[in-house]
Design a protein around this motif. Structure first.
Motif, mmCIF file in Angstrom:
data_model
loop_
_atom_site.group_PDB
_atom_site.id
_atom_site.type_symbol
_atom_site.label_atom_id
_atom_site.label_comp_id
_atom_site.label_asym_id
_atom_site.label_seq_id
_atom_site.Cartn_x
_atom_site.Cartn_y
_atom_site.Cartn_z
ATOM 1 N N ASN A 2 -16.595 -9.868 27.618
ATOM 2 C CA ASN A 2 -17.017 -10.298 26.295
ATOM 3 C C ASN A 2 -18.312 -11.084 26.435
ATOM 4 N N ASN A 3 -18.642 -11.816 25.449
ATOM 5 C CA ASN A 3 -19.827 -12.665 25.493
ATOM 6 C C ASN A 3 -19.434 -14.122 25.296
ATOM 7 N N PHE A 4 -18.291 -14.483 25.847
ATOM 8 C CA PHE A 4 -17.850 -15.865 25.723
ATOM 9 C C PHE A 4 -18.797 -16.790 26.480
ATOM 10 N N THR A 5 -19.120 -17.918 25.866
ATOM 11 C CA THR A 5 -20.039 -18.887 26.472
ATOM 12 C C THR A 5 -19.370 -20.249 26.529
ATOM 13 N N GLY A 6 -20.096 -21.202 27.078
ATOM 14 C CA GLY A 6 -19.565 -22.559 27.176
ATOM 15 C C GLY A 6 -18.624 -22.709 28.361
ATOM 16 N N SER A 7 -17.865 -23.775 28.340
ATOM 17 C CA SER A 7 -16.925 -24.062 29.426
ATOM 18 C C SER A 7 -15.556 -23.451 29.137
ATOM 19 N N ILE A 8 -14.798 -23.210 30.199
ATOM 20 C CA ILE A 8 -13.415 -22.752 30.029
ATOM 21 C C ILE A 8 -12.612 -23.924 29.472
ATOM 22 N N PRO A 9 -11.923 -23.740 28.342
ATOM 23 C CA PRO A 9 -11.224 -24.860 27.696
ATOM 24 C C PRO A 9 -10.125 -25.447 28.581
ATOM 25 N N ILE A 10 -10.039 -26.762 28.577
ATOM 26 C CA ILE A 10 -9.011 -27.443 29.356
ATOM 27 C C ILE A 10 -7.623 -27.115 28.829
ATOM 28 N N TRP A 11 -7.513 -26.886 27.515
ATOM 29 C CA TRP A 11 -6.191 -26.647 26.921
ATOM 30 C C TRP A 11 -5.518 -25.379 27.445
ATOM 31 N N VAL A 12 -6.278 -24.512 28.090
ATOM 32 C CA VAL A 12 -5.658 -23.316 28.671
ATOM 33 C C VAL A 12 -4.584 -23.723 29.676
ATOM 34 N N GLY A 13 -4.884 -24.743 30.466
ATOM 35 C CA GLY A 13 -3.921 -25.203 31.455
ATOM 36 C C GLY A 13 -2.907 -26.179 30.911
ATOM 37 N N ILE A 33 -14.559 -25.297 36.997
ATOM 38 C CA ILE A 33 -13.245 -24.707 36.741
ATOM 39 C C ILE A 33 -12.279 -25.846 36.409
ATOM 40 N N PRO A 34 -11.594 -25.795 35.275
ATOM 41 C CA PRO A 34 -10.691 -26.898 34.909
ATOM 42 C C PRO A 34 -9.564 -27.077 35.934
ATOM 43 N N GLN A 35 -9.358 -28.308 36.351
ATOM 44 C CA GLN A 35 -8.258 -28.613 37.268
ATOM 45 C C GLN A 35 -6.909 -28.323 36.620
ATOM 46 N N LYS A 36 -6.856 -28.393 35.297
ATOM 47 C CA LYS A 36 -5.600 -28.208 34.567
ATOM 48 C C LYS A 36 -4.995 -26.822 34.783
ATOM 49 N N ILE A 37 -5.811 -25.855 35.191
ATOM 50 C CA ILE A 37 -5.288 -24.507 35.427
ATOM 51 C C ILE A 37 -4.203 -24.542 36.503
ATOM 52 N N SER A 38 -4.303 -25.484 37.416
ATOM 53 C CA SER A 38 -3.312 -25.580 38.495
ATOM 54 C C SER A 38 -1.933 -25.968 37.979
ATOM 55 N N GLN A 39 -1.825 -26.378 36.721
ATOM 56 C CA GLN A 39 -0.527 -26.723 36.136
ATOM 57 C C GLN A 39 0.243 -25.495 35.651
ATOM 58 N N LEU A 40 -0.416 -24.346 35.662
ATOM 59 C CA LEU A 40 0.234 -23.110 35.193
ATOM 60 C C LEU A 40 1.153 -22.592 36.307
ATOM 61 N N LYS A 41 2.380 -23.040 36.293
ATOM 62 C CA LYS A 41 3.287 -22.776 37.409
ATOM 63 C C LYS A 41 3.768 -21.336 37.486
ATOM 64 N N TYR A 42 3.549 -20.547 36.424
ATOM 65 C CA TYR A 42 3.945 -19.135 36.454
ATOM 66 C C TYR A 42 2.752 -18.209 36.729
ATOM 67 N N LEU A 43 1.564 -18.779 36.877
ATOM 68 C CA LEU A 43 0.346 -17.974 37.016
ATOM 69 C C LEU A 43 0.351 -17.187 38.315
ATOM 70 N N GLN A 44 0.173 -15.871 38.210
ATOM 71 C CA GLN A 44 0.146 -14.992 39.379
ATOM 72 C C GLN A 44 -1.179 -14.274 39.558
ATOM 73 N N ILE A 45 -1.918 -14.116 38.476
ATOM 74 C CA ILE A 45 -3.205 -13.422 38.542
ATOM 75 C C ILE A 45 -4.252 -14.302 37.867
ATOM 76 N N LEU A 46 -5.230 -14.751 38.643
ATOM 77 C CA LEU A 46 -6.316 -15.586 38.130
ATOM 78 C C LEU A 46 -7.638 -14.924 38.489
ATOM 79 N N ASP A 47 -8.359 -14.490 37.468
ATOM 80 C CA ASP A 47 -9.634 -13.798 37.680
ATOM 81 C C ASP A 47 -10.702 -14.460 36.817
ATOM 82 N N LEU A 48 -11.579 -15.216 37.465
ATOM 83 C CA LEU A 48 -12.700 -15.884 36.778
ATOM 84 C C LEU A 48 -14.035 -15.354 37.294
#
Length: 309
Positions: A2-13, A33-48
């Motif tokens: 897409n054409n998403f801009t700005g920072s990755i939102p912290i609320w994702v994590g 990269i937001p540190q909060k992403i590490s709180q996603l305990k079910y996350l198996q696929i992370l592609d940034l």
């Protein structure tokens, strides 16, 4: 894509606590990269991948719970995807379509094609279930952590086109599942690990742009673990050392010869000096003999005197 801009939102994590797949590749995200992403305990696929992200790889990624285990996802993908539906996922540098039968087994981190800096966190070594790690095309520095050799489920590891230095850890020979490996265009040196999967990695291009040696490269390794191209200079140093030793011996022998003939040559050709030298020698020997006899007699007398008392 897409054409998403700005920072990755912290609320994702923070809010999306049951997120299993997070794919934000090929946008124009910036910032850390937001540190909060590490709180996603079910996350198996992370592609940034393929953004403009900067800063370090979060050390807290070592806390991604689902990637720490060997078990499959606890979610029923059948309820998420429709019959015959697939999700495009990039793994081993190639994008493939994965169905509900394969997705629960995938555990992937792809942070490639960004501007990430700092080192590779050794905390990633706690992600025992990780199958693919791609941090290529960044600005990462430092040495490759030895502890990554613990990731025995790892099938693909791409560290190419960074600024990494040091050697490829020998612990990587423990990665018995590894089938795709790339460390090209860094500043690595030393010998390439051997044994297990490394004997099957026959493409020399995966090591190009470094100072490495060993199979499958044409440069054999010296005893010190460096490439053969350093051998001539090493031989030169050895030759210099040998030359220094030779000249040291020559100098020592020359000094001994000069000293010897300076003393004995004078004694041979100067009769007066020769007589004086031998007279002095005789006198010295006599004095020593007298001193020994006198002191011995004195000690004997003292011992006898004590024994009589």
């Amino acid at each position: 894509y897409n054409n998403f801009t700005g920072s990755i939102p912290i609320w994702v994590g923070e809010i999306l606590s049951r997120l299993v797949v997070l794919i934000l590749q090929s946008n124009t995200f910036i910032g850390h990269i937001p540190q909060k992403i590490s709180q996603l305990k079910y996350l198996q696929i992370l592609d940034l991948s393929n953004n403009n992200l900067s800063g370090p790889i979060p050390v807290s990624f070592g806390n991604l719970t689902a990637m720490q285990t060997l078990s499959e996802s606890v979610f029923s993908w059948g309820g998420i995807l429709g019959v015959g539906d697939t999700i495009p996922v990039t793994s081993k540098g190639k994008q493939g379509e994965y169905s509900e039968h394969l997705l629960p087994r995938l555990k992937i981190i792809d942070l490639s094609d960004n501007e990430l800096t700092g080192g590779i966190p050794e905390e990633l070594a706690s992600l025992y279930g990780l199958q693919s790690l791609d941090v290529s095309h960044n600005l990462l520095q430092g040495e490759i952590p030895d502890k990554l050799g613990r990731l025995q489920q790892l099938e693909s590891l791409d560290l190419s086109r960074n600024k990494l230095f040091g050697s490829i850890p020998s612990t990587f020979s423990n990665l018995t599942s590894l089938s795709d490996f790339n460390v090209s265009y860094n500043n690595l040196s030393g010998s390439i690990p051997s044994g297990n999967q490394f004997n099957t990695l026959t493409d020399p291009s995966i090591y190009i742009g470094n100072h490495l040696c060993g199979f499958p490269l044409t440069d054999n390794c010296t005893k010190g673990g460096g490439p053969n191209q350093g051998k001539p200079s090493d031989n030169g140093n050895e030759e210099d050392d040998d030359n220094e030793m030779v000249w040291m011996y020559i100098g020592s022998l020359s000094g001994f010869a000069v000293g010897f003939w300076t003393i004995w040559g004078v004694l041979i050709f100067k009769k007066k000096w020769r007589y004086a030298y031998f007279r002095y020698t005789d006198t010295t020997c006599d004095n020593i003999h007298v001193w020994v006899v006198v002191n011995f007699a004195r000690m004997k007398s003292e011992i006898m005197s004590k024994s009589n008392h």
